[in-house]
Design a protein around this motif. Sequence first.
Motif, PDB file in Angstrom:
ATOM      1  N   SER A 161       0.835  -1.202   0.000  1.00 18.83           N
ATOM      2  CA  SER A 161       0.000   0.000   0.000  1.00 18.83           C
ATOM      3  C   SER A 161       0.870   1.251   0.000  1.00 18.83           C
ATOM      4  O   SER A 161       0.580   2.224   0.698  1.00 18.83           O
ATOM      5  CB  SER A 161      -0.947   0.005   1.207  1.00 18.83           C
ATOM      6  N   ASN A 162       1.961   1.191  -0.742  1.00 17.27           N
ATOM      7  CA  ASN A 162       2.903   2.313  -0.867  1.00 17.27           C
ATOM      8  C   ASN A 162       3.578   2.681   0.449  1.00 17.27           C
ATOM      9  O   ASN A 162       4.061   3.791   0.616  1.00 17.27           O
ATOM     10  CB  ASN A 162       2.192   3.556  -1.438  1.00 17.27           C
ATOM     11  N   ARG A 163       3.614   1.744   1.389  1.00 15.18           N
ATOM     12  CA  ARG A 163       4.260   1.975   2.678  1.00 15.18           C
ATOM     13  C   ARG A 163       5.460   1.033   2.821  1.00 15.18           C
ATOM     14  O   ARG A 163       5.268  -0.165   3.001  1.00 15.18           O
ATOM     15  CB  ARG A 163       3.275   1.736   3.834  1.00 15.18           C
ATOM     16  N   PRO A 164       6.687   1.551   2.727  1.00 16.87           N
ATOM     17  CA  PRO A 164       7.868   0.691   2.869  1.00 16.87           C
ATOM     18  C   PRO A 164       8.151   0.368   4.327  1.00 16.87           C
ATOM     19  O   PRO A 164       7.949   1.198   5.216  1.00 16.87           O
ATOM     20  CB  PRO A 164       8.986   1.547   2.258  1.00 16.87           C
ATOM     21  N   MET A 165       8.597  -0.839   4.589  1.00 23.19           N
ATOM     22  CA  MET A 165       8.943  -1.255   5.943  1.00 23.19           C
ATOM     23  C   MET A 165      10.136  -2.192   5.902  1.00 23.19           C
ATOM     24  O   MET A 165      10.170  -3.134   5.104  1.00 23.19           O
ATOM     25  CB  MET A 165       7.760  -1.954   6.614  1.00 23.19           C
ATOM     26  N   ASP A 166      11.127  -1.921   6.734  1.00 23.86           N
ATOM     27  CA  ASP A 166      12.286  -2.808   6.846  1.00 23.86           C
ATOM     28  C   ASP A 166      11.891  -4.012   7.689  1.00 23.86           C
ATOM     29  O   ASP A 166      11.203  -3.885   8.708  1.00 23.86           O
ATOM     30  CB  ASP A 166      13.449  -2.070   7.517  1.00 23.86           C
ATOM     31  N   MET A 167      12.356  -5.170   7.269  1.00 19.36           N
ATOM     32  CA  MET A 167      12.043  -6.397   7.996  1.00 19.36           C
ATOM     33  C   MET A 167      13.260  -7.319   8.000  1.00 19.36           C
ATOM     34  O   MET A 167      14.008  -7.350   7.020  1.00 19.36           O
ATOM     35  CB  MET A 167      10.853  -7.107   7.343  1.00 19.36           C
ATOM     36  N   TRP A 168      13.451  -8.011   9.117  1.00 19.84           N
ATOM     37  CA  TRP A 168      14.516  -8.986   9.229  1.00 19.84           C
ATOM     38  C   TRP A 168      13.881 -10.347   9.529  1.00 19.84           C
ATOM     39  O   TRP A 168      13.154 -10.501  10.513  1.00 19.84           O
ATOM     40  CB  TRP A 168      15.476  -8.610  10.355  1.00 19.84           C
ATOM     41  N   THR A 169      14.114 -11.335   8.675  1.00 17.97           N
ATOM     42  CA  THR A 169      13.556 -12.670   8.872  1.00 17.97           C
ATOM     43  C   THR A 169      14.686 -13.686   9.002  1.00 17.97           C
ATOM     44  O   THR A 169      15.800 -13.460   8.514  1.00 17.97           O
ATOM     45  CB  THR A 169      12.656 -13.076   7.692  1.00 17.97           C
ATOM     46  N   THR A 170      14.391 -14.795   9.662  1.00 18.61           N
ATOM     47  CA  THR A 170      15.405 -15.833   9.829  1.00 18.61           C
ATOM     48  C   THR A 170      14.806 -17.214   9.575  1.00 18.61           C
ATOM     49  O   THR A 170      13.622 -17.448   9.838  1.00 18.61           O
ATOM     50  CB  THR A 170      16.016 -15.803  11.243  1.00 18.61           C
ATOM     51  N   LYS A 171      15.649 -18.103   9.087  1.00 16.76           N
ATOM     52  CA  LYS A 171      15.257 -19.494   8.913  1.00 16.76           C
ATOM     53  C   LYS A 171      15.957 -20.365   9.956  1.00 16.76           C
ATOM     54  O   LYS A 171      15.841 -21.586   9.921  1.00 16.76           O
ATOM     55  CB  LYS A 171      15.607 -19.964   7.500  1.00 16.76           C
ATOM     56  N   ASP A 172      16.667 -19.712  10.880  1.00 20.32           N
ATOM     57  CA  ASP A 172      17.339 -20.449  11.951  1.00 20.32           C
ATOM     58  C   ASP A 172      16.310 -21.098  12.878  1.00 20.32           C
ATOM     59  O   ASP A 172      16.578 -22.116  13.500  1.00 20.32           O
ATOM     60  CB  ASP A 172      18.252 -19.517  12.756  1.00 20.32           C
ATOM     61  N   ILE A 173      15.142 -20.462  13.008  1.00 21.11           N
ATOM     62  CA  ILE A 173      14.045 -21.046  13.776  1.00 21.11           C
ATOM     63  C   ILE A 173      13.138 -21.705  12.750  1.00 21.11           C
ATOM     64  O   ILE A 173      12.440 -21.038  11.990  1.00 21.11           O
ATOM     65  CB  ILE A 173      13.280 -19.972  14.575  1.00 21.11           C
ATOM     66  N   ALA A 174      13.159 -23.024  12.702  1.00 21.40           N
ATOM     67  CA  ALA A 174      12.508 -23.758  11.617  1.00 21.40           C
ATOM     68  C   ALA A 174      10.997 -23.878  11.772  1.00 21.40           C
ATOM     69  O   ALA A 174      10.447 -23.681  12.850  1.00 21.40           O
ATOM     70  CB  ALA A 174      13.121 -25.149  11.518  1.00 21.40           C
ATOM     71  N   GLY A 175      10.344 -24.202  10.663  1.00 21.26           N
ATOM     72  CA  GLY A 175       8.936 -24.538  10.684  1.00 21.26           C
ATOM     73  C   GLY A 175       7.974 -23.392  10.480  1.00 21.26           C
ATOM     74  O   GLY A 175       6.779 -23.537  10.711  1.00 21.26           O
TER      75      GLY A 175
ATOM     76  N   THR B 150      10.927  -5.732  12.726  1.00 23.09           N
ATOM     77  CA  THR B 150      10.377  -4.883  11.673  1.00 23.09           C
ATOM     78  C   THR B 150      10.560  -3.434  12.112  1.00 23.09           C
ATOM     79  O   THR B 150      10.556  -3.124  13.306  1.00 23.09           O
ATOM     80  CB  THR B 150       8.876  -5.142  11.420  1.00 23.09           C
ATOM     81  N   GLN B 151      10.708  -2.562  11.143  1.00 16.83           N
ATOM     82  CA  GLN B 151      10.935  -1.145  11.458  1.00 16.83           C
ATOM     83  C   GLN B 151      10.339  -0.286  10.350  1.00 16.83           C
ATOM     84  O   GLN B 151      10.556  -0.544   9.161  1.00 16.83           O
ATOM     85  CB  GLN B 151      12.427  -0.863  11.608  1.00 16.83           C
ATOM     86  N   MET B 152       9.590   0.719  10.747  1.00 15.40           N
ATOM     87  CA  MET B 152       8.985   1.615   9.770  1.00 15.40           C
ATOM     88  C   MET B 152       8.985   3.037  10.292  1.00 15.40           C
ATOM     89  O   MET B 152       8.736   3.274  11.476  1.00 15.40           O
ATOM     90  CB  MET B 152       7.546   1.183   9.460  1.00 15.40           C
ATOM     91  N   LYS B 153       9.308   3.977   9.416  1.00 12.37           N
ATOM     92  CA  LYS B 153       9.326   5.387   9.794  1.00 12.37           C
ATOM     93  C   LYS B 153       8.541   6.198   8.781  1.00 12.37           C
ATOM     94  O   LYS B 153       8.506   5.875   7.601  1.00 12.37           O
ATOM     95  CB  LYS B 153      10.773   5.902   9.858  1.00 12.37           C
ATOM     96  N   ASN B 154       7.905   7.266   9.272  1.00 12.19           N
ATOM     97  CA  ASN B 154       7.213   8.204   8.404  1.00 12.19           C
ATOM     98  C   ASN B 154       7.269   9.594   9.039  1.00 12.19           C
ATOM     99  O   ASN B 154       7.948   9.786  10.059  1.00 12.19           O
ATOM    100  CB  ASN B 154       5.761   7.759   8.148  1.00 12.19           C
ATOM    101  N   LYS B 155       6.563  10.547   8.457  1.00 11.19           N
ATOM    102  CA  LYS B 155       6.611  11.922   8.966  1.00 11.19           C
ATOM    103  C   LYS B 155       6.042  12.033  10.371  1.00 11.19           C
ATOM    104  O   LYS B 155       6.431  12.908  11.139  1.00 11.19           O
ATOM    105  CB  LYS B 155       5.839  12.842   8.010  1.00 11.19           C
ATOM    106  N   GLU B 156       5.109  11.152  10.711  1.00 12.25           N
ATOM    107  CA  GLU B 156       4.487  11.189  12.028  1.00 12.25           C
ATOM    108  C   GLU B 156       5.379  10.599  13.111  1.00 12.25           C
ATOM    109  O   GLU B 156       5.257  10.925  14.285  1.00 12.25           O
ATOM    110  CB  GLU B 156       3.165  10.417  12.007  1.00 12.25           C
ATOM    111  N   GLY B 157       6.268   9.704  12.726  1.00  8.06           N
ATOM    112  CA  GLY B 157       7.107   9.019  13.703  1.00  8.06           C
ATOM    113  C   GLY B 157       7.524   7.676  13.154  1.00  8.06           C
ATOM    114  O   GLY B 157       7.977   7.576  12.023  1.00  8.06           O
ATOM    115  N   GLY B 158       7.317   6.637  13.947  1.00 12.32           N
ATOM    116  CA  GLY B 158       7.684   5.319  13.451  1.00 12.32           C
ATOM    117  C   GLY B 158       7.390   4.229  14.461  1.00 12.32           C
ATOM    118  O   GLY B 158       6.891   4.480  15.556  1.00 12.32           O
ATOM    119  N   MET B 159       7.699   2.998  14.056  1.00  5.84           N
ATOM    120  CA  MET B 159       7.504   1.850  14.938  1.00  5.84           C
ATOM    121  C   MET B 159       8.599   0.828  14.698  1.00  5.84           C
ATOM    122  O   MET B 159       9.005   0.585  13.564  1.00  5.84           O
ATOM    123  CB  MET B 159       6.154   1.182  14.692  1.00  5.84           C
TER     124      MET B 159
END
Length: 242
Positions: free
Chosen positions: A127-141, A176-185
């Motif tokens: 929805s035109n909202r970019p978000m950084d994400m870190w995923t791992t396969k070290d925890i299986a399933g 996960t990390q997301m920033k915008n003009k209002e702030g971020g999470m």
Amino acid sequence: MKKLLSLTLALAGAISVLAQQGTIEYKMTMSGQGQSNVSTSKMQFASGKVRMETSLNMPGMSHKQVMLMLPNKPNTMIMLNEGAKTYTELNTNSTPKDPNAAKVTVKVVGKEKLQNLNCTHIVVTMSNRPMDMWTTKDIAGYESMMGYWKSSMSGGNDQMYSELKKAGAEGFVVKTQMKNKEGGMTMELVKYDTKPVSAALFSIPADYKKGTSIDPNKIQNMTPAERKKIMEEMIKQHGNKQ
């Protein structure tokens, strides 16, 4: 910011483990207008049943939300109000669809290590909202609950999962990390284990009464003032003030 919270929780739900039960906890830090608020989310699962408890702490709103997703009630989210001893069933198939939600892109940034886990750093745009994400396969399933989540509620869409897999970035969400003009999470994994989970956590207590359901399609056609009123009612019904 509420849309960001919903999207982040949805992506957090697209995780799993091979074990039949366990507990996953995340910490969410929201910033904006010179303030920083920390909320927590705990997911417990056993044999395809999921219980999610979210403690939200935002300006003007602080409450606990409890949701159940059960295999015998597909496409249904059960929201519990522990204070009023009521529950509401929401059919997620009736949730209004965002016309831009299908436009999902995944870009791989590179490999990084977080919390001693080998992660893939990606940027997911929905929805035109970019978000950084870190995923791992070290925890299986992770595949098993991802499939359950997709069949049980609107936790994103098929293209999102397809794009993650195409990029080789599907996996357990570590951050996960997301920033915008209002702030971020920022949402970070703080706990994961496979200790036994009580079956009672996935049942609607016998003394709970069914509350009034709210049709998402009706909310979509309301005026801003009407939506605000409905949101306040939802918080009273489904969230316990801290």
